[in-house]
Design an enzyme around this catalytic site. Structure first.
Site: not given
Ligand code: 5GP
Ligand code: ZN
Length: 114
Positions: A31-32, A87, A93-95, A100, A102
């Site tokens: 993750d960035i 999410n 809060g799925q952006s 995916h 986490h």
């Protein structure tokens, strides 16, 4: 592949990522903006918008995703435990609207999540 999907672009190698696992159907990368010492995103290469969009035909893919998460956590030395989160939708809060998971660990994790 969806041209306007960031994670499809990472799968296509059009956007750089720190990849930790790359197999025929699954990709894992860091993750960035990590929330913990280990924070890896594990995704299907095929575009699926969220966990709500899975179908009966995706059983094998789900096993592949979870086995990849087990491998990622073992490689990261997370014997003490880790968390797997996906999410779904706005309130969670799925952006990025490409399924995916986490994989988060390397520190003590609070519960319940915010
Ligand atoms: P969500 O909020 O949808 O559950 O998770 C999306 C995750 O993608 C976030 O944790 C965010 O930090 C990560 N992310 C967003 N853009 C990029 C990117 O360009 N590269 C990587 N490696 N991660 C990203
Ligand atoms: Zn996508």
């Amino acid at each position: 592949m969806s041209n306007d999907c960031l994670f499809c672009r990472i799968v296509a190698k059009e956007v750089d990522a720190d990849i930790v696992h790359d197999s025929s159907e699954v990709l894992a990368f860091r993750d960035i903006n990590p929330a913990a010492p280990t924070h890896v995103l594990v995704i299907p290469k095929r575009h699926i918008a969220s966990a709500n969009e899975l179908s009966d035909a995706d059983g094998h893919l789900l096993v592949d995703l979870f086995q990849t998460m087990a491998s990622v956590s073992a490689t990261a030395g997370l014997e003490g435990g880790h968390r797997i989160v996906t999410n779904v939708g706005h309130d969670a809060g799925q952006s990025v609207h490409h399924l995916h998971f986490h994989v988060v660990g390397g520190r003590s994790l609070g519960w319940p999540p915010g």
